[in-house]
Design an enzyme around this catalytic site. Structure first.
Site, mmCIF file in Angstrom:
data_model
loop_
_atom_site.group_PDB
_atom_site.id
_atom_site.type_symbol
_atom_site.label_atom_id
_atom_site.label_comp_id
_atom_site.label_asym_id
_atom_site.label_seq_id
_atom_site.Cartn_x
_atom_site.Cartn_y
_atom_site.Cartn_z
ATOM 1 N N HIS A 103 0.818 -1.208 0.000
ATOM 2 C CA HIS A 103 0.000 0.000 0.000
ATOM 3 C C HIS A 103 0.852 1.259 0.000
ATOM 4 O O HIS A 103 0.345 2.357 0.203
ATOM 5 C CB HIS A 103 -0.918 0.025 1.224
ATOM 6 C CG HIS A 103 -1.828 -1.148 1.312
ATOM 7 N ND1 HIS A 103 -1.438 -2.352 1.872
ATOM 8 C CD2 HIS A 103 -3.088 -1.330 0.875
ATOM 9 C CE1 HIS A 103 -2.436 -3.211 1.799
ATOM 10 N NE2 HIS A 103 -3.440 -2.617 1.199
ATOM 11 N N ASP A 134 -0.270 3.786 5.014
ATOM 12 C CA ASP A 134 -0.447 3.696 3.574
ATOM 13 C C ASP A 134 -0.982 4.977 2.947
ATOM 14 O O ASP A 134 -1.245 5.021 1.750
ATOM 15 C CB ASP A 134 -1.366 2.518 3.216
ATOM 16 C CG ASP A 134 -2.734 2.627 3.871
ATOM 17 O OD1 ASP A 134 -3.021 3.682 4.470
ATOM 18 O OD2 ASP A 134 -3.506 1.664 3.774
ATOM 19 N N GLY A 135 -1.187 6.015 3.752
ATOM 20 C CA GLY A 135 -1.533 7.324 3.218
ATOM 21 C C GLY A 135 -2.989 7.552 2.917
ATOM 22 O O GLY A 135 -3.335 8.585 2.337
ATOM 23 N N HIS A 138 -5.715 7.367 5.257
ATOM 24 C CA HIS A 138 -6.619 7.543 6.400
ATOM 25 C C HIS A 138 -7.543 8.747 6.219
ATOM 26 O O HIS A 138 -8.744 8.652 6.468
ATOM 27 C CB HIS A 138 -5.829 7.672 7.695
ATOM 28 C CG HIS A 138 -6.702 7.745 8.916
ATOM 29 N ND1 HIS A 138 -7.460 6.681 9.337
ATOM 30 C CD2 HIS A 138 -6.965 8.769 9.784
ATOM 31 C CE1 HIS A 138 -8.147 7.027 10.420
ATOM 32 N NE2 HIS A 138 -7.857 8.278 10.706
ATOM 33 N N GLY A 139 -6.993 9.871 5.805
ATOM 34 C CA GLY A 139 -7.830 11.050 5.602
ATOM 35 C C GLY A 139 -8.869 10.833 4.529
ATOM 36 O O GLY A 139 -10.035 11.232 4.674
ATOM 37 N N SER A 198 -11.055 1.429 9.494
ATOM 38 C CA SER A 198 -11.884 2.450 10.129
ATOM 39 C C SER A 198 -13.357 2.076 10.095
ATOM 40 O O SER A 198 -14.107 2.428 11.018
ATOM 41 C CB SER A 198 -11.683 3.800 9.432
ATOM 42 O OG SER A 198 -10.346 4.217 9.514
ATOM 43 N N ARG A 244 -0.609 -1.148 10.602
ATOM 44 C CA ARG A 244 0.432 -1.188 9.582
ATOM 45 C C ARG A 244 1.724 -0.537 10.044
ATOM 46 O O ARG A 244 2.815 -0.932 9.635
ATOM 47 C CB ARG A 244 -0.080 -0.513 8.308
ATOM 48 C CG ARG A 244 -1.157 -1.340 7.636
ATOM 49 C CD ARG A 244 -1.725 -0.663 6.412
ATOM 50 N NE ARG A 244 -2.783 -1.501 5.836
ATOM 51 C CZ ARG A 244 -3.627 -1.110 4.893
ATOM 52 N NH1 ARG A 244 -3.538 0.103 4.421
ATOM 53 N NH2 ARG A 244 -4.540 -1.925 4.428
ATOM 54 N N ASP A 269 0.169 9.207 15.434
ATOM 55 C CA ASP A 269 -0.682 8.212 14.802
ATOM 56 C C ASP A 269 -1.883 8.892 14.143
ATOM 57 O O ASP A 269 -2.571 9.702 14.786
ATOM 58 C CB ASP A 269 -1.187 7.205 15.834
ATOM 59 C CG ASP A 269 -2.127 6.193 15.226
ATOM 60 O OD1 ASP A 269 -1.640 5.312 14.488
ATOM 61 O OD2 ASP A 269 -3.346 6.296 15.455
#
Length: 592
Positions: A224, A410-411, A413-414, A456, A554, A567
C-alpha cells in the site's frame, strides 16, 4: 510532499465505480457484475453446483489484483474496496451470495487489520445463515515480521500463488476443508520481499505517500506504499535481487534439489527491462544452490498504484502444490493451459443483508418500552449537528490526516475518513425527523461501514453501535450520558481492534478522552465541560503517540522508525471530539 502528481481520472468519487464499469465492459466473456452494492465481480464461467466458492478481495489500486484473478480455475468472485481500503462486509457478502452453491465459501485476502475485521464480520453473517465458510489471510511478506511471529506478516504479491492453488483445488471439486487446507499450505510455502524506488500517490490527494531521495530506495516496503524496514542507497539489479532472494531463501529454508515457482512482480511503474534483470539474477542465484525453477511469471500482478519498484516471490513446491499450480485457469490477469466451460449452478437469491448485525447481545437488544429520559441539554437535533460538524472537520483535515498516514502507514486515512463521513452526512440528511440518538448512531454505524470498509469502517461502526446502545434509555444526553457515550465508543474500538493504550492507535486518544470525561462528570461538570475535557484528553493522547513505537496496525512493521510521528487514527479521534465539542458549544450559545 508538496508536488502534485497527475492521473487520468474523472470525478474522484466515481473512480472505483467507473473502473468496474470499464473492466466489465472490456472482459464480458470472463466477468460480470453482481449484487446491490455494485462492488462484487463474478466469474462468468466458474461458480457451479456443488463447488466451493472462492471469494478474494481487498482494496483497489493493486490491479490486476484482486478482480483480475476472477475466472475459471481461480477465484469465483472478488469484493472490491476503495483505494487501499478493504471492502466492507456488504461488498463481501454480495460476492459470497453470488457464488455459494451448497459447498461453502473460502475467503482469501491479505493479512491487514481492515481486511481481517471486514471479512470476519462477513464470516459471522454467513455463519448465521448456515453457510460453511473458511478464511485464509495471506502472510507472505518476509520483511514485515520475524519468523517467530509469522502470523503477523502482511500479504503482498504472494496472494498470486495462494489464489492459484485454492482456485485449482476448488475447480477440481474438492471439499471445503481440503480447499482450506491446501490454501493454508500454499501460504506456508510462499515468501515475498520487495523494494520501492519511489512512492505512490492517492488519486484523491495527488500527493506522494512518503518522501524518498533521488539516490535512495526502501527495502521491504508494503503493497500500500507503506515505507519499508530500512532505507539505503539505490543498488544495482543484481544487488537488489541478491538481497531479496537470499533473505527469502533463509526464511523459507529451500535446499538443493528443491523446486520452486518464481514471481517477479512490478509495482506499477517499473519497466519490464528491470523486471527481467531481476529475474535473471534470481535464476542464477537459485541455480548456484541447486534449486530448480518449475515455472516463472514476470510482470505486473499486484501493484501499488504508480509506485516504482518490484517484489520477488518464491513458492516451494511439492507433490500437492505443483499439479495445482499447473491446473488450467483463465482470468484477466492469468491464463494457464486450456479451460473448459461448464454450466454454472443456480445461484441462491439473497436480499441485501444488513452487513452490520450486532456481534454482541447488547448491540442487538430490543429497545426498551420504558419512557426515555429527557434530562440533559444535548437533544437529538443537537447531537445530529455535532455529528454533521465532525464530517465537515474531517473533510477539512483530510490532507493532514493522509499525510500523517503516509509517513507511517499507507496514506489513505484522511481519504477513508472523508468517504465515511460524507456518506454519514448524506444519511443524516435523509433521515426522518425525530430519530433518537440511539437510532442516529445505528444509522451512522451501518452507513460508515458500508461506505468505508478498511479498518476504520468496522472500528467506527462498532463504536457508534456500542455508544448508541449505552444511551438507548435516553432522549437527551446530560453530562453523565455523554461520558457514557464516549466510554462505550472507546470500548467498542478497543474490543473490535484488539488494541490497548500504548499500541500507537486511535485507542491512545479515545481512552484518555473517556477518562477525562468521566473525571469531569465526577467533579460536577456540565455536558459542554465534559466534552471539552474529553477533547483535551484526546489531544494529549494524540500527541503522546509520537513518543512511542507502534505495536499494532500497519505502522507496527516500522518498529522504532514510527517514533516521532503522530498516529493518524489518534489524530482523527481528536478532530472528531473537537468538532463535536465546537458544535455543542455553538448550539448551546444559540439557545442562550
Amino acid at each position: 510532499m508538496t508536488s502534485k502528481t497527475k492521473k487520468l481520472i474523472n470525478a474522484v468519487d466515481r473512480i472505483i465505480p467507473e473502473m468496474i464499469e470499464g473492466m466489465l465492459g472490456a472482459h464480458p466473456d470472463i466477468l460480470r457484475g453482481a449484487g446491490k452494492t455494485g462492488r462484487a465481480i463474478v466469474a462468468v464461467n466458474g461458480p457451479r453446483a456443488g463447488k466451493v466458492g472462492i471469494v478474494v478481495g481487498g482494496g483497489s489500486g493493486h490491479e490486476p489484483a484482486f478482480a483480475g484473478y476472477v475466472g475459471r480455475g481461480l477465484a469465483d468472485a472478488s469484493a472490491i474496496g476503495n483505494v487501499f481500503a478493504s471492502p466492507s462486509p456488504a461488498f463481501i457478502l454480495d460476492a459470497a451470495h453470488e457464488v455459494e452453491n451448497g459447498a461453502g465459501i473460502v475467503f482469501l485476502y491479505g493479512n491487514y487489520n481492515g481486511d481481517v475485521m471486514n471479512f470476519d464480520m462477513a464470516v459471522n453473517e454467513l455463519s448465521r445463515e448456515g453457510t460453511p465458510v473458511r478464511s485464509v489471510a495471506v502472510t507472505d511478506d518476509v520483511a514485515s515480521a520475524p519468523k517467530d511471529r509469522i502470523g503477523e506478516r502482511r500479504g503482498i504479491a504472494g496472494d498470486f500463488f495462494v489464489f492459484k492453488v485454492a482456485g485449482a483445488a476448488s475447480d477440481r471439486m474438492m471439499g471445503i476443508d481440503e480447499v482450506y487446507r491446501l490454501a493454508c499450505h500454499a501460504n506456508a510455502m510462499t515468501r515475498t520481499m520487495g523494494v520501492a524506488l519511489s512512492a505512490c500517490s492517492l488519486p484523491q490527494t495527488g500527493k506522494l505517500n512518503f518522501e524518498i531521495g533521488d539516490e535512495e530506495m526502501e527495502i521491504g516496503m508494503g503493497l500500500h506504499g507503506e515505507p519499508g524496514v530500512r532505507r539505503t542507497r539505490v543498488e544495482s539489479a543484481d544487488e537488489v535481487a541478491t538481497d531479496l532472494v537470499e533473505t527469502i531463501l533463509a526464511d523459507l529454508e529451500v535446499a538443493a534439489g528443491d523446486e520452486v515457482a518464481v514471481l517477479v512482480n512490478g509495482l506499477g511503474a517499473t519497466t519490464y527491462i528491470e523486471l527481467y534483470l531481476l529475474h535473471r539474477k534470481t535464476r542464477l542465484l537459485l541455480e548456484e544452490r541447486g534449486i530448480r525453477i518449475h515455472h516463472s511469471w514476470v510482470g505486473e500482478y499486484a501493484t501499488s498504484l504508480e509506485m516504482a519498484g518490484a517484489s520477488i516471490t518464491l513458492m516451494k513446491l511439492d507433490a500437492e502444490l505443483k499439479p495445482l499450480l499447473d491446473h488450467p485457469c483463465h482470468s484477466v490477469a492469468l491464463r494457464v493451459g486450456e479451460t473448459v466451460a461448464h454450466a454454472t449452478g443456480r445461484h441462491r437469491t439473497h436480499g441485501n443483508t444488513a452487513a452490520i448485525r450486532a456481534d454482541t447481545a447488547s448491540d442487538g437488544a430490543a429497545a426498551s418500552d420504558l419512557p426515555l429520559k429527557t434530562s440533559g441539554d444535548i437533544t437529538p437535533a443537537i447531537f445530529r449537528r455535532m455529528m454533521e460538524n465532525v464530517g465537515l472537520a474531517i473533510i477539512a483535515k483530510r490532507d493532514w490526516l493522509s499525510e500523517l498516514d503516509g509517513i507511517i502507514g499507507d496514506g489513505d486515512h484522511g481519504v477513508t475518513m472523508e468517504i465515511g463521513w460524507t456518506a454519514v452526512a448524506k444519511a443524516l440528511a435523509a433521515a426522518p425527523e425525530g430519530e433518537t440518538i440511539e437510532a442516529i448512531c445505528k444509522r451512522m454505524a451501518k452507513t460508515f461501514l458500508d461506505a468505508v470498509g478498511a479498518s476504520s469502517g468496522p472500528l467506527y461502526a462498532t463504536a457508534f453501535l456500542r455508544a448508541g446502545t449505552a444511551v438507548s434509555d435516553r432522549l437527551n444526553l446530560d453530562a453523565n450520558a455523554m461520558a457514557s457515550w464516549i466510554e462505550a465508543a472507546s470500548g467498542g474500538i478497543r474490543e473490535r481492534g484488539r488494541t490497548e493504550p500504548g499500541d500507537k492507535t486511535m485507542v491512545d486518544a479515545w481512552v484518555p478522552a473517556a477518562e477525562r470525561a468521566r473525571e469531569a462528570v465526577a467533579n460536577g461538570a456540565s455536558s459542554l465541560a465534559t466534552m471539552q475535557a474529553a477533547t483535551l484528553g484526546a489531544e494529549a493522547g494524540m500527541n503522546a503517540t509520537a513518543t512511542i513505537a507502534a505495536r499494532r496496525g500497519r505502522a507496527a512493521k516500522l518498529g522504532e522508525r514510527s517514533i516521532g510521528h503522530i498516529d493518524p487514527g489518534a489524530a482523527s479521534t481528536f478532530v472528531t471530539l473537537k468538532a463535536m465539542t465546537e458544535a455543542l458549544d455553538a448550539a448551546l450559545r444559540s439557545r442562550g
